[in-house]
Scaffold this active site. Structure first.
Site, PDB file in Angstrom:
ATOM      1  CG  HIS B 187      -2.182  -0.819   0.864  1.00 12.87           C
ATOM      2  ND1 HIS B 187      -3.258  -0.276   0.213  1.00 12.87           N
ATOM      3  CD2 HIS B 187      -2.453  -2.121   1.029  1.00 12.87           C
ATOM      4  CE1 HIS B 187      -4.153  -1.216   0.014  1.00 12.87           C
ATOM      5  NE2 HIS B 187      -3.689  -2.349   0.502  1.00 12.87           N
ATOM      6  NE  ARG B 294       7.222  -5.414 -24.965  1.00  8.03           N
ATOM      7  CZ  ARG B 294       7.176  -4.169 -24.524  1.00  8.03           C
ATOM      8  NH1 ARG B 294       6.351  -3.844 -23.539  1.00  8.03           N
ATOM      9  NH2 ARG B 294       7.944  -3.250 -25.051  1.00  8.03           N
ATOM     10  NE  ARG B 330       5.430  -8.998 -29.381  1.00  5.25           N
ATOM     11  CZ  ARG B 330       6.532  -8.467 -28.861  1.00  5.25           C
ATOM     12  NH1 ARG B 330       7.279  -7.655 -29.567  1.00  5.25           N
ATOM     13  NH2 ARG B 330       6.862  -8.730 -27.610  1.00  5.25           N
ATOM     14  CD  GLU B 428      10.199  -8.607 -34.401  1.00  4.51           C
ATOM     15  OE1 GLU B 428      10.621  -8.034 -33.385  1.00  4.51           O
ATOM     16  OE2 GLU B 428       9.270  -9.420 -34.372  1.00  4.51           O
ATOM     17  CG  ASN B 451      13.913  -2.661 -28.898  1.00  7.19           C
ATOM     18  OD1 ASN B 451      14.026  -1.515 -29.298  1.00  7.19           O
ATOM     19  ND2 ASN B 451      13.276  -2.967 -27.787  1.00  7.19           N
ATOM     20  CG  ASP B 452      14.314  -8.579 -31.911  1.00  2.58           C
ATOM     21  OD1 ASP B 452      15.382  -8.739 -31.272  1.00  2.58           O
ATOM     22  OD2 ASP B 452      13.248  -9.126 -31.608  1.00  2.58           O
ATOM     23  NE  ARG B 462      18.287  -4.813 -28.430  1.00  4.54           N
ATOM     24  CZ  ARG B 462      17.378  -4.296 -27.637  1.00  4.54           C
ATOM     25  NH1 ARG B 462      17.343  -3.020 -27.434  1.00  4.54           N
ATOM     26  NH2 ARG B 462      16.487  -5.080 -27.065  1.00  4.54           N
ATOM     27  CB  CYS B 499       6.051  -0.837 -31.561  1.00  2.30           C
ATOM     28  SG  CYS B 499       6.643  -2.442 -32.068  1.00  2.30           S
TER      29      CYS B 499
END
Lengths: 85, 537
Positions: B187, B294, B330, B428, B451-452, B462, B499
């Site tokens: 909390h 995702r 995706r 990608e 990224n890929d 990476r 993305c």
């Protein structure tokens, strides 16, 4: 005795908030109510045990209701599950 | 200077004096009482008082923070009415022991039950049991509640904080929270987020009252807590904090505004999410939709495949939250590097180039079909689009579409309502980018996963820190592949978005607009930052 099955929709499951509401709802009736799920069971009127079931999204529970007002209680509880869980 | 790291709950910076919150840890002593009934009455009275206090806390929190957070005190009150809990205490009282000790024993018994559950949320409930029990013990022992005794706003540091301790504190006197233990589900964390205060939990620091009065810095960006930093570092942090506050105010102004440049070019800015609840953050950040949901979260951290029903409910929940806004989901992107035991994947020499994502789905269609069924069933509840990761050939896309059509037909005969769903692919791999002209004829949209794409184009892992200098995300080869992809998309009348992490790189915002990119999908926290970059052009 009346009984119904329900699959939990809520992403977090029977967590603190709906458990609290569920106990309040159950307390409106005289019937004894038992929630079975996740391999355990708990009295629907007892908050801590109910939370202790650890019911999560996608799990199926059964609710058994026994007592004089079981007809109305069963309908009300099923509606409660549909609206809140 | 001392430096501690913890789990950051809110990205922000706070600087001020540290206040070490010491619980009035009342040492419970086990004693025997002569009058059992009188002790039971004493316990019952204390419970009554506790319930009155909780009702007051409920009212107070309701007006200060809102119903969602006030609810916990109502729950606490109900826990104190729980027969199992009261019976556990009364059982000990029946043995002729004192009430303080009896409550402590019940506390330990129930807290243990929650702590042993395999669910993080439920584990955190152990602190609720402790909270109510300590309240009753304090009342029994006549120990007053403790608040913050400081005249200026302070950084509150503590071993751990219970919900009632957190909410009871005067918000005007708190700059940030730092706790030794606690989880991001606690909390304290939730309240800190709702009060917009930086907070670090689970720092594991071995510190205590010696921190009192010292100057501290909570850096929610780095997840660091600095105690008595050198002047130079302190000045830097003050500068960064002022910058953060100014940026925050400027960005808040942009909510509800369009993503349009001064010369009238516009772009969609969507958010990437990884679980159902993240949709709330995306909405709060004023994202135009979800550009990448995702679906891996459904598969990770469990022992068997998620059922169609489970998946359906998660997709439906996000679609309903987002209303008319587009949600691009995706399909499964799991590979030999993301370990999921029940998939029974073999060890691979080269997982990035291995058996992953759509390759698994096409090889094991039963997994794919379950997910597609859930996705198409959910389509009735919002504005859904589906995209497929790691495509390298036209043949794969055609195979995907065959399976999709088969699933849709099945669902139709079973009588499920469905809406039209845009089908897209991730670009990608360099292969997909280079044949994007052919792929564009097969699908409704492209989403470029930078990224890929970077990793495969530059042949750079990476994760390997030694290669950081080679891993130039602005490399012309990558930008050329993006440009080619967008051009080919538009030639066939479909749209193209980005993305990956690059989408939030504001140094490239102008380049992307010039290329004609239709959509950028970024983390919720970057939505307004990118909107600002667009509007500044």
């Amino acid at each position: 005795m009346k009984e119904f099955r329900y699959t939990i929709n809520d992403p977090v499951g029977i967590h603190a908030r709906p458990a609290g509401l569920l106990v309040k709802k159950a307390a409106e009736f005289q019937s004894k109510m038992t929630i079975n799920g996740n391999g355990k069971s708990a009295d629907a009127k007892k908050l801590i045990k109910l939370m202790g079931l650890g019911i999560k999204q996608g799990m199926e529970i059964t609710c058994q209701i026994e007592g004089e007002d079981e007809e109305t209680a069963c309908e009300a509880m099923l509606n409660f599950f549909k609206e809140n869980l | 200077m001392e430096r501690y790291t913890g789990k950051s709950v809110l990205k922000g910076i706070a600087i001020g004096r540290i206040y070490w919150y010491r619980k009035q840890q009342y040492q419970v002593v086990r004693t025997e009482v002569s009058d059992k009934e009188a002790e039971k009455k004493r316990f019952a009275d204390a419970v009554e008082t506790a319930k009155q206090q909780l009702a007051a806390l409920y009212e107070e929190t309701l007006t200060r923070v809102g119903e969602d957070h006030a609810m916990i005190f109502d729950i606490h009150k109900m826990m104190l009415e729980d027969d199992d809990y009261l019976d556990a205490v009364n059982e000990v009282l029946e043995e002729g022991l004192n009430a303080e000790y009896a409550v402590e024993r019940a506390q330990n018994q129930f807290a243990e039950m929650f702590a042993s559950m395999d669910d993080e949320y439920m584990k955190a409930r152990a602190s609720d049991i402790k909270d109510i029990s300590q309240r009753v013990i304090r009342i029994l022992a006549g120990v007053p509640e403790d608040g913050i005794l400081a005249d200026e706003p302070v950084i509150v540091a503590a071993d751990d904080l219970t919900p009632s301790e957190t909410v009871k504190m005067d918000k005007n006197k708190i700059l940030a929270f730092v706790t030794v233990r606690g989880s991001s589900n606690s909390h304290t964390a939730i309240l800190a987020r709702s009060m917009n205060l930086p907070a670090l939990v689970n720092t594991g620091m071995e510190a205590g009252e010696e921190l009192n009065g010292k100057i501290g810095v909570v850096d929610g960006f780095q997840g660091e807590f600095l105690v008595e930093p050198e002047q130079e570092l302190l000045d830097e942090m003050i500068h960064r904090k002022n910058q953060w506050v100014a940026d925050l105010e400027a960005l808040e102004q942009l909510k509800g505004k369009d993503n349009v440049t001064s010369d009238g070019r516009r772009i969609d800015i969507f958010a990437n999410i990884g679980k159902v609840d993240d949709a709330d953050g995306a909405l709060a950040a004023d994202a135009g939709g979800i550009g990448l949901f995702r679906s891996e979260f459904l598969y990770l951290g469990r022992e068997n495949f998620p059922t169609e029903e489970e998946q359906f409910l998660s997709y439906k929940a996000v679609l309903e939250k987002m209303g008319d806004k587009k949600v691009i989901i995706r399909t499964l992107d799991i590979g030999a590097d993301k370990k999921v035991d029940y998939f029974a994947l073999e060890e691979e020499e080269n997982p990035a180039l291995g058996y992953r994502a759509i390759r698994i789905c096409l090889d094991r269609p039963e997994i794919f079909i379950t997910q597609l069924r859930a996705l198409f069933r959910a389509s009735a509840y919002g504005n859904e689009a589906i995209m497929f990761p790691m495509v390298v050939s036209v043949a794969e896309v055609r195979r995907i579409k065959e399976i999709v059509n088969q699933v849709k037909e099945e669902l139709l005969t079973e009588g499920y309502p469905m809406k039209d769903v845009e089908l897209g692919i991730m670009i990608e791999t360099p292969a997909a980018a280079l044949i994007s002209d052919e792929l564009a004829r097969e699908v409704d949209f492209f989403s470029i996963g930078t990224n890929d794409l970077t990793q495969y184009t530059l042949a750079v892992d990476r994760q390997n820190q030694k290669l950081e200098s080679i891993c130039d995300t602005h490399h012309p080869a990558i930008l050329k592949l993006i440009e080619l992809t967008v051009k080919n998309a538009h030639k066939e009348g479909i749209w193209a978005g980005i993305c990956g992490e690059l989408a939030a790189d504001t140094e490239l915002t102008e380049t992307f607009l010039a290329m004609g990119v239709d959509e950028l999908s970024v983390s919720a926290s970057s939505v307004l930052k990118v909107r600002k970059a667009v509007r500044d052009l």
